[in-house]
Design a protein around this motif. Sequence first.
Motif, PDB file in Angstrom:
ATOM      1  N   ASP A 103       0.629  -1.131  -0.002  1.00 27.64           N
ATOM      2  CA  ASP A 103      -0.137   0.030   0.138  1.00 27.64           C
ATOM      3  C   ASP A 103       0.875   1.190   0.078  1.00 27.64           C
ATOM      4  O   ASP A 103       0.510   2.010  -0.887  1.00 27.64           O
ATOM      5  N   LYS A 104       1.911   1.585   0.921  1.00 28.03           N
ATOM      6  CA  LYS A 104       2.658   2.497   1.038  1.00 28.03           C
ATOM      7  C   LYS A 104       4.037   2.065   1.218  1.00 28.03           C
ATOM      8  O   LYS A 104       4.522   1.962   2.275  1.00 28.03           O
ATOM      9  N   PRO A 105       4.745   1.703   0.188  1.00 29.46           N
ATOM     10  CA  PRO A 105       5.964   0.987   0.161  1.00 29.46           C
ATOM     11  C   PRO A 105       7.139   1.579   1.052  1.00 29.46           C
ATOM     12  O   PRO A 105       7.586   0.854   1.752  1.00 29.46           O
ATOM     13  N   VAL A 106       7.396   2.942   0.913  1.00 29.99           N
ATOM     14  CA  VAL A 106       8.370   3.702   1.471  1.00 29.99           C
ATOM     15  C   VAL A 106       8.058   3.710   2.942  1.00 29.99           C
ATOM     16  O   VAL A 106       8.916   3.377   3.857  1.00 29.99           O
ATOM     17  N   GLU A 107       6.777   4.031   3.509  1.00 32.73           N
ATOM     18  CA  GLU A 107       6.343   3.828   4.868  1.00 32.73           C
ATOM     19  C   GLU A 107       6.540   2.571   5.147  1.00 32.73           C
ATOM     20  O   GLU A 107       7.176   2.300   6.308  1.00 32.73           O
ATOM     21  N   PHE A 108       6.194   1.579   4.883  1.00 34.43           N
ATOM     22  CA  PHE A 108       6.267   0.080   5.038  1.00 34.43           C
ATOM     23  C   PHE A 108       7.627  -0.345   5.296  1.00 34.43           C
ATOM     24  O   PHE A 108       8.205  -0.752   6.405  1.00 34.43           O
TER      25      PHE A 108
ATOM     26  N   PRO B 124      10.437 -18.623   3.764  1.00 35.27           N
ATOM     27  CA  PRO B 124      12.070 -19.209   4.216  1.00 35.27           C
ATOM     28  C   PRO B 124      13.065 -18.240   3.748  1.00 35.27           C
ATOM     29  O   PRO B 124      14.338 -18.259   4.231  1.00 35.27           O
ATOM     30  N   GLU B 125      12.737 -17.117   2.919  1.00 33.56           N
ATOM     31  CA  GLU B 125      13.713 -16.157   2.530  1.00 33.56           C
ATOM     32  C   GLU B 125      13.806 -14.945   3.485  1.00 33.56           C
ATOM     33  O   GLU B 125      12.700 -14.287   3.658  1.00 33.56           O
ATOM     34  N   GLU B 126      14.843 -14.759   3.725  1.00 30.02           N
ATOM     35  CA  GLU B 126      15.181 -13.379   4.627  1.00 30.02           C
ATOM     36  C   GLU B 126      15.793 -12.441   3.899  1.00 30.02           C
ATOM     37  O   GLU B 126      16.669 -12.597   3.014  1.00 30.02           O
ATOM     38  N   MET B 127      15.607 -11.055   4.357  1.00 31.41           N
ATOM     39  CA  MET B 127      16.483 -10.185   4.039  1.00 31.41           C
ATOM     40  C   MET B 127      17.157  -9.429   5.307  1.00 31.41           C
ATOM     41  O   MET B 127      16.540  -9.275   6.194  1.00 31.41           O
ATOM     42  N   ASN B 128      18.362  -9.224   4.839  1.00 27.38           N
ATOM     43  CA  ASN B 128      19.272  -8.813   6.154  1.00 27.38           C
ATOM     44  C   ASN B 128      19.078  -7.071   6.144  1.00 27.38           C
ATOM     45  O   ASN B 128      18.433  -6.387   5.295  1.00 27.38           O
ATOM     46  N   ILE B 129      19.478  -6.415   7.309  1.00 25.29           N
ATOM     47  CA  ILE B 129      19.336  -5.139   7.541  1.00 25.29           C
ATOM     48  C   ILE B 129      19.852  -4.222   6.507  1.00 25.29           C
ATOM     49  O   ILE B 129      19.397  -3.311   5.942  1.00 25.29           O
ATOM     50  N   THR B 130      21.047  -4.696   6.052  1.00 25.68           N
ATOM     51  CA  THR B 130      21.834  -3.880   4.753  1.00 25.68           C
ATOM     52  C   THR B 130      21.064  -3.905   3.454  1.00 25.68           C
ATOM     53  O   THR B 130      20.894  -2.918   2.772  1.00 25.68           O
ATOM     54  N   ALA B 131      20.313  -5.210   3.071  1.00 25.30           N
ATOM     55  CA  ALA B 131      19.389  -5.331   1.941  1.00 25.30           C
ATOM     56  C   ALA B 131      18.128  -4.430   2.264  1.00 25.30           C
ATOM     57  O   ALA B 131      17.786  -3.818   1.165  1.00 25.30           O
ATOM     58  N   VAL B 132      17.719  -4.178   3.345  1.00 19.12           N
ATOM     59  CA  VAL B 132      16.295  -3.483   3.670  1.00 19.12           C
ATOM     60  C   VAL B 132      16.828  -1.965   3.243  1.00 19.12           C
ATOM     61  O   VAL B 132      16.265  -1.217   2.894  1.00 19.12           O
ATOM     62  N   SER B 133      18.017  -1.635   4.010  1.00 15.58           N
ATOM     63  CA  SER B 133      18.361  -0.328   3.787  1.00 15.58           C
ATOM     64  C   SER B 133      18.625   0.214   2.159  1.00 15.58           C
ATOM     65  O   SER B 133      18.379   1.248   1.878  1.00 15.58           O
ATOM     66  N   ALA B 134      19.222  -0.718   1.620  1.00 16.31           N
ATOM     67  CA  ALA B 134      19.464  -0.457   0.177  1.00 16.31           C
ATOM     68  C   ALA B 134      18.222  -0.314  -0.433  1.00 16.31           C
ATOM     69  O   ALA B 134      17.962   0.453  -1.502  1.00 16.31           O
ATOM     70  N   LEU B 135      17.215  -1.203  -0.138  1.00 12.53           N
ATOM     71  CA  LEU B 135      15.594  -1.043  -0.880  1.00 12.53           C
ATOM     72  C   LEU B 135      15.059  -0.016  -0.624  1.00 12.53           C
ATOM     73  O   LEU B 135      14.506   0.759  -1.387  1.00 12.53           O
TER      74      LEU B 135
ATOM     75  N   ARG C  40      16.572   2.635  -2.673  1.00 13.95           N
ATOM     76  CA  ARG C  40      15.894   2.647  -3.861  1.00 13.95           C
ATOM     77  C   ARG C  40      14.490   3.148  -4.341  1.00 13.95           C
ATOM     78  O   ARG C  40      14.183   4.003  -5.157  1.00 13.95           O
ATOM     79  N   LEU C  41      13.776   3.121  -3.212  1.00 18.16           N
ATOM     80  CA  LEU C  41      12.417   3.523  -3.281  1.00 18.16           C
ATOM     81  C   LEU C  41      12.385   5.099  -3.160  1.00 18.16           C
ATOM     82  O   LEU C  41      11.613   5.856  -3.708  1.00 18.16           O
ATOM     83  N   ARG C  42      13.328   5.552  -2.298  1.00 20.28           N
ATOM     84  CA  ARG C  42      13.376   7.066  -2.186  1.00 20.28           C
ATOM     85  C   ARG C  42      13.692   8.021  -3.341  1.00 20.28           C
ATOM     86  O   ARG C  42      13.691   8.792  -3.735  1.00 20.28           O
ATOM     87  N   ASN C  43      14.659   7.047  -4.057  1.00 20.03           N
ATOM     88  CA  ASN C  43      15.411   7.621  -5.252  1.00 20.03           C
ATOM     89  C   ASN C  43      15.456   6.685  -6.535  1.00 20.03           C
ATOM     90  O   ASN C  43      16.482   6.134  -6.757  1.00 20.03           O
ATOM     91  N   PRO C  44      14.309   6.483  -6.894  1.00 21.93           N
ATOM     92  CA  PRO C  44      14.129   5.291  -8.025  1.00 21.93           C
ATOM     93  C   PRO C  44      15.144   5.816  -9.129  1.00 21.93           C
ATOM     94  O   PRO C  44      15.351   4.895 -10.053  1.00 21.93           O
TER      95      PRO C  44
END
Length: 135
Positions: free
Chosen positions: A25-30, A106-117, A120-124
């Motif tokens: 619904d709200k990708p950046v906020e989520f 079963p697939e996880e994302m680490n904190i570094t990957a979420v930070s990178a994501l 990208r969302l804030r500056n596509p």
Amino acid sequence: MATKRVPPTPIAGDATIADMVELLDKPVEFVRRVLEKLERCKRAHGDAQVRVGVRGRAEAPNYLIEYVREDSKTRERVTYQDAAYSGSTHRELAPHHIEEARNWSPEEMNITAVSALIGRLRNPRAPSSRFSDED
């Protein structure tokens, strides 16, 4: 014959937040709220990763924050659950939600990957690969 209610958008059994970004619904906020929980876990435990719930709404999936520690005797990496959260309210869910393994990808994302994501969302329009500046 009983009719089974079908969720609006099914979530892939091995989805990560990155896979679901277009559905949120709200990708950046989520992602920002998930990152807050990851940062809190990392401060407390030195590590943090997230798995998404695969049985809820793709627009606001529940998520599970975990951390990995190496067992000092066996040297094996052991995953510990920190807490599960509602995707719509970001409030902590009851512990029984965590224990139901089929609730979680079963697939996880680490904190570094979420930070990178979130970057990208804030500056596509930012270059996403080192090859993108070659014209």
